[in-house]
Design a protein around this motif. Sequence first.
Motif, PDB file in Angstrom:
ATOM      1  N   TYR A 211       0.846  -1.196   0.000  1.00  0.00           N
ATOM      2  CA  TYR A 211       0.000   0.000   0.000  1.00  0.00           C
ATOM      3  C   TYR A 211       0.885   1.251   0.000  1.00  0.00           C
ATOM      4  CZ  TYR A 211      -3.763  -3.224   1.198  1.00  0.00           C
ATOM      5  OH  TYR A 211      -4.671  -4.262   1.174  1.00  0.00           O
ATOM      6  N   VAL A 212       0.354   2.326  -0.583  1.00  0.00           N
ATOM      7  CA  VAL A 212       1.165   3.537  -0.721  1.00  0.00           C
ATOM      8  C   VAL A 212       0.356   4.770  -0.375  1.00  0.00           C
ATOM      9  CG1 VAL A 212       0.635   3.734  -3.189  1.00  0.00           C
ATOM     10  CG2 VAL A 212       2.700   4.819  -2.276  1.00  0.00           C
ATOM     11  N   TRP A 213       1.025   5.724   0.274  1.00  0.00           N
ATOM     12  CA  TRP A 213       0.514   7.068   0.538  1.00  0.00           C
ATOM     13  C   TRP A 213       1.564   8.051   0.027  1.00  0.00           C
ATOM     14  CZ3 TRP A 213       0.009   2.887   3.465  1.00  0.00           C
ATOM     15  CH2 TRP A 213      -1.206   2.610   4.115  1.00  0.00           C
ATOM     16  N   ARG A 214       1.106   9.169  -0.543  1.00  0.00           N
ATOM     17  CA  ARG A 214       2.044  10.151  -1.090  1.00  0.00           C
ATOM     18  C   ARG A 214       1.598  11.552  -0.707  1.00  0.00           C
ATOM     19  NH1 ARG A 214       0.847   6.704  -5.494  1.00  0.00           N
ATOM     20  NH2 ARG A 214       2.629   5.494  -6.278  1.00  0.00           N
ATOM     21  N   GLY A 215       2.575  12.430  -0.500  1.00  0.00           N
ATOM     22  CA  GLY A 215       2.253  13.822  -0.207  1.00  0.00           C
ATOM     23  C   GLY A 215       3.521  14.663  -0.219  1.00  0.00           C
ATOM     24  N   SER A 216       3.413  15.888   0.254  1.00  0.00           N
ATOM     25  CA  SER A 216       4.578  16.779   0.316  1.00  0.00           C
ATOM     26  C   SER A 216       4.416  17.729   1.496  1.00  0.00           C
ATOM     27  CB  SER A 216       4.737  17.573  -0.990  1.00  0.00           C
ATOM     28  OG  SER A 216       3.592  18.374  -1.218  1.00  0.00           O
ATOM     29  N   VAL A 217       5.514  18.311   1.893  1.00  0.00           N
ATOM     30  CA  VAL A 217       5.529  19.210   3.041  1.00  0.00           C
ATOM     31  C   VAL A 217       6.398  20.418   2.726  1.00  0.00           C
ATOM     32  CG1 VAL A 217       7.483  18.004   4.107  1.00  0.00           C
ATOM     33  CG2 VAL A 217       5.939  19.349   5.539  1.00  0.00           C
ATOM     34  N   ASP A 218       6.005  21.561   3.254  1.00  0.00           N
ATOM     35  CA  ASP A 218       6.818  22.770   3.147  1.00  0.00           C
ATOM     36  C   ASP A 218       7.729  22.822   4.362  1.00  0.00           C
ATOM     37  OD1 ASP A 218       7.956  25.231   2.867  1.00  0.00           O
ATOM     38  OD2 ASP A 218       6.088  26.377   2.955  1.00  0.00           O
ATOM     39  N   THR A 219       9.008  22.605   4.134  1.00  0.00           N
ATOM     40  CA  THR A 219       9.944  22.566   5.255  1.00  0.00           C
ATOM     41  C   THR A 219      10.228  23.954   5.818  1.00  0.00           C
ATOM     42  OG1 THR A 219      11.775  22.549   3.671  1.00  0.00           O
ATOM     43  CG2 THR A 219      11.035  20.428   4.540  1.00  0.00           C
ATOM     44  N   ASN A 220       9.676  24.983   5.194  1.00  0.00           N
ATOM     45  CA  ASN A 220       9.771  26.335   5.751  1.00  0.00           C
ATOM     46  C   ASN A 220       8.561  26.683   6.608  1.00  0.00           C
ATOM     47  OD1 ASN A 220      12.272  27.242   4.708  1.00  0.00           O
ATOM     48  ND2 ASN A 220      11.342  27.566   2.694  1.00  0.00           N
ATOM     49  N   ALA A 221       7.635  25.720   6.750  1.00  0.00           N
ATOM     50  CA  ALA A 221       6.410  25.979   7.493  1.00  0.00           C
ATOM     51  C   ALA A 221       6.724  26.299   8.953  1.00  0.00           C
ATOM     52  CB  ALA A 221       5.476  24.780   7.407  1.00  0.00           C
ATOM     53  N   GLY A 222       6.106  27.361   9.435  1.00  0.00           N
ATOM     54  CA  GLY A 222       6.305  27.731  10.832  1.00  0.00           C
ATOM     55  C   GLY A 222       7.749  28.065  11.123  1.00  0.00           C
ATOM     56  N   SER A 223       8.165  27.744  12.295  1.00  0.00           N
ATOM     57  CA  SER A 223       9.551  28.037  12.694  1.00  0.00           C
ATOM     58  C   SER A 223      10.222  26.797  13.256  1.00  0.00           C
ATOM     59  CB  SER A 223       9.560  29.169  13.738  1.00  0.00           C
ATOM     60  OG  SER A 223       8.771  28.799  14.863  1.00  0.00           O
ATOM     61  N   ASN A 224       9.787  25.640  12.795  1.00  0.00           N
ATOM     62  CA  ASN A 224      10.307  24.398  13.345  1.00  0.00           C
ATOM     63  C   ASN A 224      11.666  24.068  12.738  1.00  0.00           C
ATOM     64  OD1 ASN A 224      10.661  21.384  13.655  1.00  0.00           O
ATOM     65  ND2 ASN A 224       8.812  21.736  14.880  1.00  0.00           N
ATOM     66  N   LEU A 312       5.753  15.020  12.575  1.00  0.00           N
ATOM     67  CA  LEU A 312       5.849  16.448  12.273  1.00  0.00           C
ATOM     68  C   LEU A 312       5.566  16.700  10.787  1.00  0.00           C
ATOM     69  CD1 LEU A 312       6.576  19.225  13.507  1.00  0.00           C
ATOM     70  CD2 LEU A 312       8.961  18.758  12.901  1.00  0.00           C
ATOM     71  N   VAL A 313       6.126  15.859   9.931  1.00  0.00           N
ATOM     72  CA  VAL A 313       5.921  15.983   8.493  1.00  0.00           C
ATOM     73  C   VAL A 313       4.443  15.790   8.145  1.00  0.00           C
ATOM     74  CG1 VAL A 313       6.354  14.851   6.267  1.00  0.00           C
ATOM     75  CG2 VAL A 313       8.258  15.376   7.800  1.00  0.00           C
ATOM     76  N   PHE A 314       3.857  14.724   8.676  1.00  0.00           N
ATOM     77  CA  PHE A 314       2.455  14.446   8.362  1.00  0.00           C
ATOM     78  C   PHE A 314       1.536  15.530   8.917  1.00  0.00           C
ATOM     79  CE2 PHE A 314       3.903   9.795   8.563  1.00  0.00           C
ATOM     80  CZ  PHE A 314       4.291   9.817   7.236  1.00  0.00           C
ATOM     81  N   GLY A 315       1.910  16.112  10.035  1.00  0.00           N
ATOM     82  CA  GLY A 315       1.100  17.175  10.620  1.00  0.00           C
ATOM     83  C   GLY A 315       1.154  18.474   9.835  1.00  0.00           C
ATOM     84  N   ASN A 316       2.167  18.606   8.974  1.00  0.00           N
ATOM     85  CA  ASN A 316       2.319  19.824   8.167  1.00  0.00           C
ATOM     86  C   ASN A 316       2.205  19.542   6.670  1.00  0.00           C
ATOM     87  OD1 ASN A 316       3.334  22.273   9.990  1.00  0.00           O
ATOM     88  ND2 ASN A 316       4.229  20.396  10.818  1.00  0.00           N
ATOM     89  N   THR A 317       1.658  18.402   6.311  1.00  0.00           N
ATOM     90  CA  THR A 317       1.559  18.056   4.897  1.00  0.00           C
ATOM     91  C   THR A 317       0.704  19.067   4.146  1.00  0.00           C
ATOM     92  OG1 THR A 317       1.239  16.171   3.407  1.00  0.00           O
ATOM     93  CG2 THR A 317      -0.494  16.577   5.036  1.00  0.00           C
ATOM     94  N   HIS A 318       1.040  19.311   2.881  1.00  0.00           N
ATOM     95  CA  HIS A 318       0.352  20.332   2.094  1.00  0.00           C
ATOM     96  C   HIS A 318      -1.145  20.099   2.028  1.00  0.00           C
ATOM     97  CE1 HIS A 318       4.207  21.690  -0.107  1.00  0.00           C
ATOM     98  NE2 HIS A 318       3.731  22.717   0.550  1.00  0.00           N
ATOM     99  N   GLN A 319      -1.528  18.870   1.704  1.00  0.00           N
ATOM    100  CA  GLN A 319      -2.940  18.530   1.565  1.00  0.00           C
ATOM    101  C   GLN A 319      -3.282  17.440   2.584  1.00  0.00           C
ATOM    102  OE1 GLN A 319      -4.460  18.024  -2.507  1.00  0.00           O
ATOM    103  NE2 GLN A 319      -2.488  18.706  -3.285  1.00  0.00           N
ATOM    104  N   PRO A 320      -4.008  17.796   3.645  1.00  0.00           N
ATOM    105  CA  PRO A 320      -4.362  16.794   4.660  1.00  0.00           C
ATOM    106  C   PRO A 320      -5.055  15.568   4.077  1.00  0.00           C
ATOM    107  CG  PRO A 320      -4.845  19.000   5.463  1.00  0.00           C
ATOM    108  CD  PRO A 320      -4.458  19.148   4.017  1.00  0.00           C
ATOM    109  N   SER A 321      -5.753  15.730   2.941  1.00  0.00           N
ATOM    110  CA  SER A 321      -6.442  14.587   2.327  1.00  0.00           C
ATOM    111  C   SER A 321      -5.461  13.522   1.854  1.00  0.00           C
ATOM    112  CB  SER A 321      -7.311  15.048   1.152  1.00  0.00           C
ATOM    113  OG  SER A 321      -6.516  15.677   0.157  1.00  0.00           O
ATOM    114  N   ASP A 322      -4.196  13.897   1.659  1.00  0.00           N
ATOM    115  CA  ASP A 322      -3.187  12.920   1.249  1.00  0.00           C
ATOM    116  C   ASP A 322      -2.969  11.847   2.310  1.00  0.00           C
ATOM    117  OD1 ASP A 322      -2.733  14.095  -1.209  1.00  0.00           O
ATOM    118  OD2 ASP A 322      -1.086  15.340  -0.490  1.00  0.00           O
TER     119      ASP A 322
END
Length: 462
Positions: A211-224, A312-322
């Motif tokens: 099974y596969v899940w795919r998404g992306s994250v903005d690593t500049n999100a917030g100040s983490n 942390l990555v999943f919590g900031n993913t671009h599209q939560p539906s991913d």
Amino acid sequence: EKSNIGDSSLFGASGIFLENMILLWYNKVKEEVEYCAIKQHMKVLIVGCGLAGLAAALSLTSNDDDEVHITIVERRSDLESRGATFGLQINGQKALNEIAGVVGDGQSSAMLEKLKSAGLLIPSSKGYMLPWGSVRDVLLEEVKTREDKIKIHLGVSIDTVSEKDDGSYVATFKDDNLQIDADLIIGADGVHSHVRREILSLPKPTPSGAYVWRGSVDTNAGSNDKLKQMQEYPMGKIIKFGEGMNLAYFNFHPKVVGQTAWVITARANMLPDNVTIDCGTTTPIDLIKAYMDSADGNGDEELKENCELAMLVFGNTHQPSDLTWSSEMGVVDLNQIDIGWGGKGRITLIGDAAHAVRPASGLGGSLAFEDAALLARYIARSNTSSATSIEEQLRAFEKIRLPRCKSISNDQTIRAELSYKVGFGGVPSWDPAYEEWVQEGIDATPEPPVSEMDVLADLLSD
């Protein structure tokens, strides 16, 4: 009209000969006129507005002399970005050049150059890694320059296809009064293709158990700081959670500022007993938490840090539906001799609809581009014959594609399964001759110079 010249006593035997010559000429001209009428109004229906469908539309309209009119239908009502990464390998680059109408060594199309500039060079393969959406956008941009030949209908799902007396088709659509006439239908609607299952009555893809899940994250999100530190990651980084789960990060920074794509794959039969998968409900967060709660997850500090970063990555993913959009990877079994490619009449398949493969080496998209380029070659060959030769050329296209796609599909399945067993780094490289054959693309021989089974024989025997 047939003349009576042969009956004239004035001409005798010569008149009969002349009459026969006139009839031959007449039938030939009639055939060409009938074909030209189809050629000037050739209507092509492409089902699916993904990469394969867009590439096929461009390939079939790359020659200004061809009067081809294309309608693309897509069941989604928008063209939002799906998928995480795309591997544009050398064979795909060659095919894209031909799709753009550029043929010859040393030349590069503007479309290919755009993609190269948007991607990251993969030193080991000389391919490029790009965000999937970037590839789709470049193809779509080119399609929009050909609006006189290519039309797109969104939010319509194909329902039925009926063959008319002249061998062409009329397609109807669910919940829509739209009807489309077509001389040729191309199923480019992905691994769960409606054209494949319902129109051609072919078997569904074989479930892989992965099974596969795919998404992306903005690593500049917030100040983490932990997210920002991911910008220093290599192009690709793979983290294992036990034997059955791999999490991959693909770092596009600084080419695409701050963007990191993530892909998590899980082999259901290799997960701890407390980890279950329900497509559409189970998220990567659920998987990793369940794994960490299991006995297998009581690991070292590095494993815990990897878990924290993943959350942390999943919590900031671009599209939560991913997080809930997942699927079991399916593979089209090309080894069934009685089925082969599966096309019929003037209907054929390309891309994942024809040969969905496991994503071990990032070859699926490039194979789709090969399909699009080669299909246009074969359709062009039908220009020298009657309209009925379109069907003949489709079968010829499928015959030459089958052994190549079958070999690569088998290779990718074996490599994907071995990656769970020995890790990606433990899977051997291609045999040089096999690698050259893959990279040669649509001009390669149909059969590989060495069997993919022979390349991996030692590991398969363990």
